[in-house]
Design a protein around this motif. Structure first.
Motif, PDB file in Angstrom:
ATOM      1  N   GLY A  96      -5.412 -18.951  10.215  1.00  9.74           N
ATOM      2  CA  GLY A  96      -4.231 -18.236  10.666  1.00  9.74           C
ATOM      3  C   GLY A  96      -2.963 -18.787  10.050  1.00  9.74           C
ATOM      4  N   LYS A  97      -2.848 -20.106  10.004  1.00 13.16           N
ATOM      5  CA  LYS A  97      -1.658 -20.740   9.418  1.00 13.16           C
ATOM      6  C   LYS A  97      -1.571 -20.472   7.920  1.00 13.16           C
ATOM      7  CE  LYS A  97      -1.197 -24.469  12.833  1.00 13.16           C
ATOM      8  NZ  LYS A  97      -2.136 -23.934  13.829  1.00 13.16           N
ATOM      9  N   VAL A  98      -2.726 -20.544   7.241  1.00 13.09           N
ATOM     10  CA  VAL A  98      -2.748 -20.243   5.804  1.00 13.09           C
ATOM     11  C   VAL A  98      -2.327 -18.793   5.570  1.00 13.09           C
ATOM     12  CG1 VAL A  98      -4.253 -19.945   3.790  1.00 13.09           C
ATOM     13  CG2 VAL A  98      -4.464 -21.991   5.222  1.00 13.09           C
ATOM     14  N   ASN A  99      -2.848 -17.894   6.398  1.00 12.82           N
ATOM     15  CA  ASN A  99      -2.518 -16.473   6.307  1.00 12.82           C
ATOM     16  C   ASN A  99      -1.006 -16.263   6.454  1.00 12.82           C
ATOM     17  OD1 ASN A  99      -2.665 -13.646   6.326  1.00 12.82           O
ATOM     18  ND2 ASN A  99      -3.216 -13.558   8.487  1.00 12.82           N
ATOM     19  N   PHE A 100      -0.412 -16.951   7.422  1.00  7.76           N
ATOM     20  CA  PHE A 100       1.018 -16.810   7.703  1.00  7.76           C
ATOM     21  C   PHE A 100       1.870 -17.240   6.510  1.00  7.76           C
ATOM     22  CE2 PHE A 100       5.020 -18.631   9.271  1.00  7.76           C
ATOM     23  CZ  PHE A 100       5.567 -17.526   9.896  1.00  7.76           C
ATOM     24  N   PHE A 101       1.614 -18.444   6.006  1.00  5.97           N
ATOM     25  CA  PHE A 101       2.451 -18.975   4.931  1.00  5.97           C
ATOM     26  C   PHE A 101       2.154 -18.301   3.580  1.00  5.97           C
ATOM     27  CE2 PHE A 101       2.732 -22.487   8.027  1.00  5.97           C
ATOM     28  CZ  PHE A 101       4.127 -22.541   8.117  1.00  5.97           C
ATOM     29  N   ALA A 102       0.881 -17.972   3.337  1.00  5.92           N
ATOM     30  CA  ALA A 102       0.528 -17.308   2.083  1.00  5.92           C
ATOM     31  C   ALA A 102       1.169 -15.928   2.001  1.00  5.92           C
ATOM     32  CB  ALA A 102      -0.983 -17.200   1.951  1.00  5.92           C
ATOM     33  N   ASN A 103       1.238 -15.239   3.123  1.00  8.91           N
ATOM     34  CA  ASN A 103       1.824 -13.905   3.136  1.00  8.91           C
ATOM     35  C   ASN A 103       3.320 -13.938   2.827  1.00  8.91           C
ATOM     36  OD1 ASN A 103       1.264 -11.060   3.581  1.00  8.91           O
ATOM     37  ND2 ASN A 103       2.576 -11.241   5.375  1.00  8.91           N
ATOM     38  N   ILE A 104       3.956 -15.077   3.138  1.00  5.15           N
ATOM     39  CA  ILE A 104       5.379 -15.247   2.835  1.00  5.15           C
ATOM     40  C   ILE A 104       5.585 -15.695   1.388  1.00  5.15           C
ATOM     41  CG2 ILE A 104       7.456 -16.599   3.355  1.00  5.15           C
ATOM     42  CD1 ILE A 104       6.445 -16.779   6.249  1.00  5.15           C
ATOM     43  N   LEU A 105       4.767 -16.660   0.960  1.00  2.86           N
ATOM     44  CA  LEU A 105       5.002 -17.314  -0.324  1.00  2.86           C
ATOM     45  C   LEU A 105       4.351 -16.613  -1.517  1.00  2.86           C
ATOM     46  CD1 LEU A 105       4.483 -20.995   0.903  1.00  2.86           C
ATOM     47  CD2 LEU A 105       6.659 -19.829   0.504  1.00  2.86           C
ATOM     48  N   ILE A 106       3.143 -16.073  -1.301  1.00  4.55           N
ATOM     49  CA  ILE A 106       2.406 -15.472  -2.424  1.00  4.55           C
ATOM     50  C   ILE A 106       1.784 -14.130  -2.013  1.00  4.55           C
ATOM     51  CG2 ILE A 106       1.931 -17.575  -3.737  1.00  4.55           C
ATOM     52  CD1 ILE A 106      -0.755 -17.763  -2.227  1.00  4.55           C
ATOM     53  N   PRO A 107       2.592 -13.181  -1.562  1.00  7.60           N
ATOM     54  CA  PRO A 107       2.052 -11.911  -1.052  1.00  7.60           C
ATOM     55  C   PRO A 107       1.209 -11.136  -2.057  1.00  7.60           C
ATOM     56  CG  PRO A 107       4.417 -11.745  -1.453  1.00  7.60           C
ATOM     57  CD  PRO A 107       4.068 -13.191  -1.544  1.00  7.60           C
ATOM     58  N   ARG A 108       1.565 -11.172  -3.343  1.00 12.65           N
ATOM     59  CA  ARG A 108       0.791 -10.407  -4.334  1.00 12.65           C
ATOM     60  C   ARG A 108      -0.598 -10.998  -4.519  1.00 12.65           C
ATOM     61  NH1 ARG A 108       5.096  -8.958  -9.224  1.00 12.65           N
ATOM     62  NH2 ARG A 108       6.542  -7.735  -7.933  1.00 12.65           N
ATOM     63  N   ILE A 109      -0.688 -12.296  -4.480  1.00  6.88           N
ATOM     64  CA  ILE A 109      -2.002 -12.941  -4.596  1.00  6.88           C
ATOM     65  C   ILE A 109      -2.849 -12.614  -3.374  1.00  6.88           C
ATOM     66  CG2 ILE A 109      -3.193 -15.173  -4.663  1.00  6.88           C
ATOM     67  CD1 ILE A 109      -0.872 -16.233  -6.332  1.00  6.88           C
ATOM     68  N   VAL A 110      -2.210 -12.585  -2.198  1.00  7.71           N
ATOM     69  CA  VAL A 110      -2.925 -12.219  -0.967  1.00  7.71           C
ATOM     70  C   VAL A 110      -3.485 -10.804  -1.094  1.00  7.71           C
ATOM     71  CG1 VAL A 110      -2.702 -11.766   1.498  1.00  7.71           C
ATOM     72  CG2 VAL A 110      -1.582 -13.762   0.501  1.00  7.71           C
ATOM     73  N   ASP A 111      -2.691  -9.890  -1.645  1.00  6.41           N
ATOM     74  CA  ASP A 111      -3.162  -8.519  -1.871  1.00  6.41           C
ATOM     75  C   ASP A 111      -4.449  -8.509  -2.703  1.00  6.41           C
ATOM     76  OD1 ASP A 111      -1.138  -7.306  -0.475  1.00  6.41           O
ATOM     77  OD2 ASP A 111       0.114  -6.929  -2.229  1.00  6.41           O
ATOM     78  N   ARG A 112      -4.429  -9.249  -3.804  1.00  9.33           N
ATOM     79  CA  ARG A 112      -5.587  -9.283  -4.702  1.00  9.33           C
ATOM     80  C   ARG A 112      -6.816  -9.854  -4.006  1.00  9.33           C
ATOM     81  NH1 ARG A 112      -2.212 -12.025  -9.615  1.00  9.33           N
ATOM     82  NH2 ARG A 112      -0.810 -10.267 -10.052  1.00  9.33           N
ATOM     83  N   ILE A 113      -6.616 -10.899  -3.255  1.00  7.70           N
ATOM     84  CA  ILE A 113      -7.727 -11.531  -2.541  1.00  7.70           C
ATOM     85  C   ILE A 113      -8.349 -10.554  -1.554  1.00  7.70           C
ATOM     86  CG2 ILE A 113      -8.329 -13.316  -0.850  1.00  7.70           C
ATOM     87  CD1 ILE A 113      -6.205 -15.099  -2.195  1.00  7.70           C
ATOM     88  N   LEU A 114      -7.514  -9.844  -0.816  1.00  3.93           N
ATOM     89  CA  LEU A 114      -8.016  -8.921   0.198  1.00  3.93           C
ATOM     90  C   LEU A 114      -8.732  -7.728  -0.433  1.00  3.93           C
ATOM     91  CD1 LEU A 114      -5.069  -8.912   2.781  1.00  3.93           C
ATOM     92  CD2 LEU A 114      -7.315  -9.990   3.014  1.00  3.93           C
ATOM     93  N   ILE A 115      -8.216  -7.238  -1.543  1.00  2.00           N
ATOM     94  CA  ILE A 115      -8.859  -6.113  -2.239  1.00  2.00           C
ATOM     95  C   ILE A 115     -10.265  -6.509  -2.678  1.00  2.00           C
ATOM     96  CG2 ILE A 115      -8.799  -4.711  -4.343  1.00  2.00           C
ATOM     97  CD1 ILE A 115      -5.708  -4.686  -4.005  1.00  2.00           C
ATOM     98  N   ARG A 116     -10.397  -7.726  -3.205  1.00  2.00           N
ATOM     99  CA  ARG A 116     -11.699  -8.202  -3.662  1.00  2.00           C
ATOM    100  C   ARG A 116     -12.638  -8.519  -2.496  1.00  2.00           C
ATOM    101  NH1 ARG A 116      -9.530 -12.470  -8.270  1.00  2.00           N
ATOM    102  NH2 ARG A 116      -8.749 -10.899  -9.756  1.00  2.00           N
ATOM    103  N   ALA A 117     -12.058  -8.809  -1.350  1.00  2.00           N
ATOM    104  CA  ALA A 117     -12.869  -9.261  -0.211  1.00  2.00           C
ATOM    105  C   ALA A 117     -13.176  -8.148   0.790  1.00  2.00           C
ATOM    106  CB  ALA A 117     -12.159 -10.407   0.500  1.00  2.00           C
ATOM    107  N   LYS A 118     -12.910  -6.893   0.433  1.00  2.00           N
ATOM    108  CA  LYS A 118     -13.112  -5.798   1.392  1.00  2.00           C
ATOM    109  C   LYS A 118     -14.523  -5.764   1.970  1.00  2.00           C
ATOM    110  CE  LYS A 118     -11.847  -1.919  -0.505  1.00  2.00           C
ATOM    111  NZ  LYS A 118     -11.509  -0.489  -0.598  1.00  2.00           N
ATOM    112  N   GLY A 119     -15.518  -5.953   1.107  1.00  5.33           N
ATOM    113  CA  GLY A 119     -16.905  -5.922   1.577  1.00  5.33           C
ATOM    114  C   GLY A 119     -17.212  -7.032   2.568  1.00  5.33           C
TER     115      GLY A 119
END
Length: 273
Positions: free
Chosen positions: A243-266
């Motif tokens: 949860g903490k990683v999710n919080f800070f990553a979404n602030i600091l590196i949102p585009r990378i978070v997008d890519r990770i989630l797209i790849r992790a849909k399954g």
């Protein structure tokens, strides 16, 4: 003894407290001296929970009410005041998750999820505030790490939990002069009780699989974090490392978070079962 009496003579409402996190939180508050109002929609399960808590000496009142209905929310607050004469803590815990990609969802799912998870917190808070002003008490919203960043397949769950952040942030400002504590707790993946259900894409209830074999928090540990939030009158509490990683990553590196989630849909799809 001091720890056990931390909430002596305080009156606390925990919505959705006949099972899971709500039940564990209500029990912990009761063990620390609070008079606790239990709430649920299913009478049989609610009464069983109340009986179990009374059997170990806890002071509880059970009020059957559906938090998605305005009149039921008013009833919950009114019966609390009538029985105990005051209100010190409101924990808005009642909620439900959903499953299904956006384009697959029946429109009823949109309405139901906002009614249960968002308005189901707004309504009781609205009726509780006059009493919390008198006690300089606490109102706490139970959100989710899914309310920090939108995720696939649980879109309406994420939306309804994100909306709680706006309510909490606004109320923190509005109620500051009355010395009311406003808190919001972002809960991670938690072990669920047997028989727990979620709303499927067609609007019908679907049985949720057990999470015993996953790295999930148990309700008792989550309850400790919720109670700690109240004791310290803290605003935001984010649970679990993820949860903490999710919080800070979404602030600091949102585009990378997008890519990770797209790849992790399954993988996310498998986790949601």
């Amino acid at each position: 003894m001091k720890h056990k009496q931390a909430f002596k003579d305080k009156v606390a409402i925990v919505t959705g407290s006949s099972m899971g996190i709500g039940k564990a939180t209500a029990k912990l508050l009761g063990e620390q001296g609070a008079k606790v109002v239990l709430n649920g929609r299913t009478a049989e399960r609610l009464e069983q929970t109340a009986a179990n808590m009374k059997s170990i000496g806890l002071d509880v009142l059970a009020v059957q009410a559906d938090m998605s209905k305005v009149d039921d929310c008013k009833k919950l607050i009114d019966e609390t005041i009538k029985y105990y004469g005051r209100l010190d803590i409101l924990i808005n815990n009642a909620g439900m998750s959903s499953r299904g990609y956006f384009e697959e969802l029946d429109p009823k799912v949109f309405q139901d999820m906002m009614n249960i998870n968002f308005l189901g917190c707004v309504f009781p808070t609205r009726f509780a505030i006059p009493h919390l002003k008198e006690s300089k008490g606490s109102v706490v919203f139970i959100s989710s790490v899914a309310g920090i960043r939108g995720l696939p397949e649980t879109i309406m769950y994420c939306a309804s939990k994100m909306a709680l952040t706006s309510i909490a942030e606004s109320l923190k400002v509005e109620l500051a002069e009355y010395h009311i504590h406003v808190g919001i707790v972002y809960v991670g993946i938690t072990q669920n009780d047997e028989g727990k259900k979620v709303i499927g894409k067609d609007g019908k209830l679907v049985l949720l699989e057990s999470r015993e074999d996953r790295k999930a928090q148990n309700p008792e540990d989550v309850a400790k974090s919720i109670v700690k939030n109240i004791k310290k009158r803290k605003f935001k509490s984010i649970l679990t490392l993820l949860g903490k990683v999710n919080f800070f990553a979404n602030i600091l590196i949102p585009r990378i978070v997008d890519r990770i989630l797209i790849r992790a849909k399954g993988r996310i799809n498998q986790m949601n079962k």
